[in-house]
Design a protein around this motif. Structure first.
Motif, PDB file in Angstrom:
ATOM      1  N   ASP A 119     112.635 -21.958 106.450  1.00 51.99           N
ATOM      2  CA  ASP A 119     113.842 -20.482 106.633  1.00 51.99           C
ATOM      3  C   ASP A 119     114.998 -21.402 105.201  1.00 51.99           C
ATOM      4  O   ASP A 119     115.618 -22.358 105.307  1.00 51.99           O
ATOM      5  N   LEU A 120     114.765 -21.164 103.908  1.00 55.01           N
ATOM      6  CA  LEU A 120     115.875 -20.979 103.360  1.00 55.01           C
ATOM      7  C   LEU A 120     117.577 -19.989 102.698  1.00 55.01           C
ATOM      8  O   LEU A 120     117.634 -19.630 101.935  1.00 55.01           O
ATOM      9  N   THR A 121     117.568 -19.057 104.213  1.00 48.66           N
ATOM     10  CA  THR A 121     118.114 -18.344 104.426  1.00 48.66           C
ATOM     11  C   THR A 121     119.850 -18.554 103.907  1.00 48.66           C
ATOM     12  O   THR A 121     120.592 -19.588 104.328  1.00 48.66           O
ATOM     13  N   GLY A 122     120.586 -17.905 102.563  1.00 48.87           N
ATOM     14  CA  GLY A 122     121.794 -18.557 102.670  1.00 48.87           C
ATOM     15  C   GLY A 122     121.452 -19.686 101.620  1.00 48.87           C
ATOM     16  O   GLY A 122     122.906 -19.647 101.529  1.00 48.87           O
ATOM     17  N   ALA A 123     120.687 -20.393 101.481  1.00 48.57           N
ATOM     18  CA  ALA A 123     120.817 -21.453 100.651  1.00 48.57           C
ATOM     19  C   ALA A 123     120.860 -21.436  99.470  1.00 48.57           C
ATOM     20  O   ALA A 123     120.681 -20.192  98.681  1.00 48.57           O
ATOM     21  N   ASN A 124     121.024 -22.569  98.884  1.00 48.94           N
ATOM     22  CA  ASN A 124     121.820 -22.310  96.926  1.00 48.94           C
ATOM     23  C   ASN A 124     121.216 -23.048  96.042  1.00 48.94           C
ATOM     24  O   ASN A 124     121.288 -24.609  96.264  1.00 48.94           O
ATOM     25  N   LEU A 125     119.773 -22.306  95.468  1.00 48.97           N
ATOM     26  CA  LEU A 125     119.425 -23.189  95.150  1.00 48.97           C
ATOM     27  C   LEU A 125     119.332 -23.539  93.518  1.00 48.97           C
ATOM     28  O   LEU A 125     118.614 -23.490  92.145  1.00 48.97           O
ATOM     29  N   SER A 126     120.376 -22.872  93.381  1.00 52.81           N
ATOM     30  CA  SER A 126     121.585 -22.826  91.055  1.00 52.81           C
ATOM     31  C   SER A 126     120.497 -23.946  90.782  1.00 52.81           C
ATOM     32  O   SER A 126     120.716 -25.552  91.135  1.00 52.81           O
ATOM     33  N   ARG A 127     120.087 -23.876  89.472  1.00 47.47           N
ATOM     34  CA  ARG A 127     119.589 -24.723  88.811  1.00 47.47           C
ATOM     35  C   ARG A 127     118.883 -25.797  89.361  1.00 47.47           C
ATOM     36  O   ARG A 127     118.063 -26.666  88.632  1.00 47.47           O
ATOM     37  N   ALA A 128     117.930 -25.061  89.920  1.00 48.04           N
ATOM     38  CA  ALA A 128     116.510 -26.262  90.840  1.00 48.04           C
ATOM     39  C   ALA A 128     115.657 -26.200  89.849  1.00 48.04           C
ATOM     40  O   ALA A 128     115.218 -25.107  89.682  1.00 48.04           O
ATOM     41  N   ASP A 129     115.008 -27.183  89.766  1.00 46.38           N
ATOM     42  CA  ASP A 129     113.770 -27.756  89.043  1.00 46.38           C
ATOM     43  C   ASP A 129     112.763 -26.818  90.298  1.00 46.38           C
ATOM     44  O   ASP A 129     112.528 -27.926  90.530  1.00 46.38           O
ATOM     45  N   ALA A 130     112.090 -26.038  90.279  1.00 52.57           N
ATOM     46  CA  ALA A 130     110.697 -25.992  91.359  1.00 52.57           C
ATOM     47  C   ALA A 130     110.010 -24.889  90.485  1.00 52.57           C
ATOM     48  O   ALA A 130     108.407 -24.006  91.104  1.00 52.57           O
ATOM     49  N   ARG A 131     109.580 -25.793  89.265  1.00 55.55           N
ATOM     50  CA  ARG A 131     107.974 -25.776  88.140  1.00 55.55           C
ATOM     51  C   ARG A 131     106.653 -25.481  89.513  1.00 55.55           C
ATOM     52  O   ARG A 131     107.057 -26.373  90.617  1.00 55.55           O
ATOM     53  N   LYS A 132     105.847 -24.523  89.257  1.00 52.14           N
ATOM     54  CA  LYS A 132     105.056 -25.266  90.513  1.00 52.14           C
ATOM     55  C   LYS A 132     104.663 -25.403  92.363  1.00 52.14           C
ATOM     56  O   LYS A 132     103.875 -25.411  92.308  1.00 52.14           O
ATOM     57  N   ALA A 133     106.127 -25.020  92.378  1.00 53.82           N
ATOM     58  CA  ALA A 133     106.163 -24.519  93.651  1.00 53.82           C
ATOM     59  C   ALA A 133     105.790 -23.765  94.452  1.00 53.82           C
ATOM     60  O   ALA A 133     105.802 -23.065  93.838  1.00 53.82           O
ATOM     61  N   ASP A 134     105.377 -23.980  95.486  1.00 50.51           N
ATOM     62  CA  ASP A 134     104.621 -22.890  96.475  1.00 50.51           C
ATOM     63  C   ASP A 134     106.141 -22.162  97.881  1.00 50.51           C
ATOM     64  O   ASP A 134     105.974 -23.492  98.075  1.00 50.51           O
ATOM     65  N   PHE A 135     106.438 -21.600  97.410  1.00 47.27           N
ATOM     66  CA  PHE A 135     107.107 -20.776  98.747  1.00 47.27           C
ATOM     67  C   PHE A 135     106.360 -19.649  99.530  1.00 47.27           C
ATOM     68  O   PHE A 135     107.478 -18.933 100.448  1.00 47.27           O
ATOM     69  N   ARG A 136     105.260 -19.305  99.312  1.00 51.52           N
ATOM     70  CA  ARG A 136     104.628 -18.360 100.135  1.00 51.52           C
ATOM     71  C   ARG A 136     105.513 -18.253 101.679  1.00 51.52           C
ATOM     72  O   ARG A 136     105.204 -19.503 102.538  1.00 51.52           O
ATOM     73  N   GLY A 137     105.952 -17.189 102.177  1.00 55.02           N
ATOM     74  CA  GLY A 137     106.060 -17.487 103.352  1.00 55.02           C
ATOM     75  C   GLY A 137     107.406 -17.446 104.083  1.00 55.02           C
ATOM     76  O   GLY A 137     107.965 -17.127 105.278  1.00 55.02           O
ATOM     77  N   ALA A 138     107.984 -18.438 102.911  1.00 51.31           N
ATOM     78  CA  ALA A 138     109.050 -18.576 102.759  1.00 51.31           C
ATOM     79  C   ALA A 138     110.728 -17.505 103.599  1.00 51.31           C
ATOM     80  O   ALA A 138     110.453 -16.602 102.774  1.00 51.31           O
ATOM     81  N   ARG A 139     111.203 -17.801 103.919  1.00 54.90           N
ATOM     82  CA  ARG A 139     112.519 -16.595 103.904  1.00 54.90           C
ATOM     83  C   ARG A 139     114.008 -17.094 103.058  1.00 54.90           C
ATOM     84  O   ARG A 139     114.487 -17.599 102.871  1.00 54.90           O
ATOM     85  N   LEU A 140     114.073 -15.757 102.211  1.00 52.69           N
ATOM     86  CA  LEU A 140     114.469 -15.915 101.291  1.00 52.69           C
ATOM     87  C   LEU A 140     115.977 -15.280 101.311  1.00 52.69           C
ATOM     88  O   LEU A 140     116.582 -14.817 100.371  1.00 52.69           O
ATOM     89  N   ASP A 141     116.547 -14.743 102.685  1.00 49.73           N
ATOM     90  CA  ASP A 141     117.340 -13.554 102.313  1.00 49.73           C
ATOM     91  C   ASP A 141     118.743 -14.517 101.793  1.00 49.73           C
ATOM     92  O   ASP A 141     118.998 -15.576 102.310  1.00 49.73           O
ATOM     93  N   ASP A 142     119.581 -13.598 101.137  1.00 44.89           N
ATOM     94  CA  ASP A 142     120.685 -14.097 100.617  1.00 44.89           C
ATOM     95  C   ASP A 142     120.608 -15.512  99.420  1.00 44.89           C
ATOM     96  O   ASP A 142     121.547 -16.140  99.425  1.00 44.89           O
ATOM     97  N   VAL A 143     119.856 -16.052  99.124  1.00 49.36           N
ATOM     98  CA  VAL A 143     119.392 -16.972  98.058  1.00 49.36           C
ATOM     99  C   VAL A 143     119.726 -17.164  96.963  1.00 49.36           C
ATOM    100  O   VAL A 143     120.184 -16.183  96.985  1.00 49.36           O
ATOM    101  N   TRP A 144     119.974 -18.751  96.564  1.00 48.66           N
ATOM    102  CA  TRP A 144     120.938 -18.464  95.279  1.00 48.66           C
ATOM    103  C   TRP A 144     119.733 -19.129  93.986  1.00 48.66           C
ATOM    104  O   TRP A 144     119.223 -19.837  94.650  1.00 48.66           O
ATOM    105  N   PHE A 145     119.497 -18.211  93.496  1.00 46.67           N
ATOM    106  CA  PHE A 145     118.183 -18.573  92.017  1.00 46.67           C
ATOM    107  C   PHE A 145     119.090 -18.822  90.509  1.00 46.67           C
ATOM    108  O   PHE A 145     118.038 -19.310  90.149  1.00 46.67           O
ATOM    109  N   SER A 146     120.009 -18.869  90.945  1.00 50.99           N
ATOM    110  CA  SER A 146     120.880 -18.150  89.282  1.00 50.99           C
ATOM    111  C   SER A 146     119.744 -19.644  88.288  1.00 50.99           C
ATOM    112  O   SER A 146     120.343 -20.472  88.998  1.00 50.99           O
TER     113      SER A 146
END
Length: 254
Positions: free
Chosen positions: A87-114
């Motif tokens: 559950d990543l609702t409203g989380a801020n992942l700006s500038r995160a390095d998520a190469r090859k990460a697995d997000f399947r089934g995650a909740r991404l409402d209003d998440v920041w992917f900048s």
């Protein structure tokens, strides 16, 4: 100079006036220890809603089902992390390095992917309609099969890919996301804005692109078998004819 003064002199030289250098180092050490403690708690409990995790080292971490709503993960190292059903609702992942990460089934409402690094990440089947900063993220080679971006898109003022220069000095700088070799098979992209996106070599088989905007996008080598394109705006600005499938057909002249 007495013996006590001789002992203090090197400390004063090292720390600077008023010992501010030493205090700063202590603060940094305290912050680092606090972050390590938070990371450890997250790994043990998978409960960290609202946590401060900026810059956290979480490469390859097992965070399946973790509760991270409202957490700050700016610049976090999440390469190869397992975030399925998190559950990543409203989380801020700006500038995160998520190469090859697995997000399947995650909740991404209003998440920041900048400015995120999402090369070869797995976001299959996710609803990305409310994710913020998509245009500035790097999705090269990502698994985006079956994603839902209806009436949203990968276009914005921070998009790094621009097929053409700005028409005049006062226009708003805008571009699209980096989607080279991304797999968008079966993606729900009706009315989506993909203008100026770099889709070179992307897979769009069976994708719903009806009424989507692909103007000035890079469509070199794109796979479109079975893709529905009725009413879509093509890269050259033309409109695809009704019934266009597997390619954009020009409307018949009246």
């Amino acid at each position: 100079m007495d013996s006590r003064a001789r002992l203090l002199l090197p400390l004063l030289i090292l720390c600077g006036p008023g010992l501010q250098g030493c205090r700063g180092e202590s603060e940094q050490t305290a912050q680092r220890k606090a972050l390590q403690k938070t990371v450890q708690r997250l790994l043990e409990t998978r409960e960290c809603a609202g946590c401060e995790l900026s810059g956290a080292m979480l490469e390859g971490a097992d965070l399946e089902g973790a509760r991270l709503a409202g957490a700050t993960l700016e610049g976090a190292k999440l390469a190869r992390a397992r975030l399925g059903k998190a559950d990543l609702t409203g989380a801020n992942l700006s500038r995160a390095d998520a190469r090859k990460a697995d997000f399947r089934g995650a909740r991404l409402d209003d998440v920041w992917f900048s400015d995120m690094q999402l090369q070869e990440a797995n976001l299959e089947g996710l609803d990305l309609r409310t994710v913020k900063g998509l245009a500035s993220a790097n999705f090269e080679g990502a698994n985006l099969r079956g994603i839902n971006l209806e009436e949203a898109g990968f276009y914005g003022v921070d998009g790094p890919y621009r097929r053409t220069e700005r028409p005049h000095p006062y226009s708003v700088s805008s571009g699209g996301a980096l989607l080279r070799r991304a797999d968008l098979t079966g993606a729900r992209l009706r009315y989506a804005v993909l203008a100026r996106c770099d889709l070179e070599g992307a897979i769009l088989r069976d994708a719903d692109l009806r009424d989507a905007d692909l103007e000035k996008a890079n469509l070199t080598g794109v796979e479109l078998q079975g893709a529905r394109l009725s009413g879509a705006t093509w890269e050259d600005g033309s409109r695809c004819a009704a019934g266009s499938q597997g390619g954009c057909r020009s409307p018949k002249p009246r």
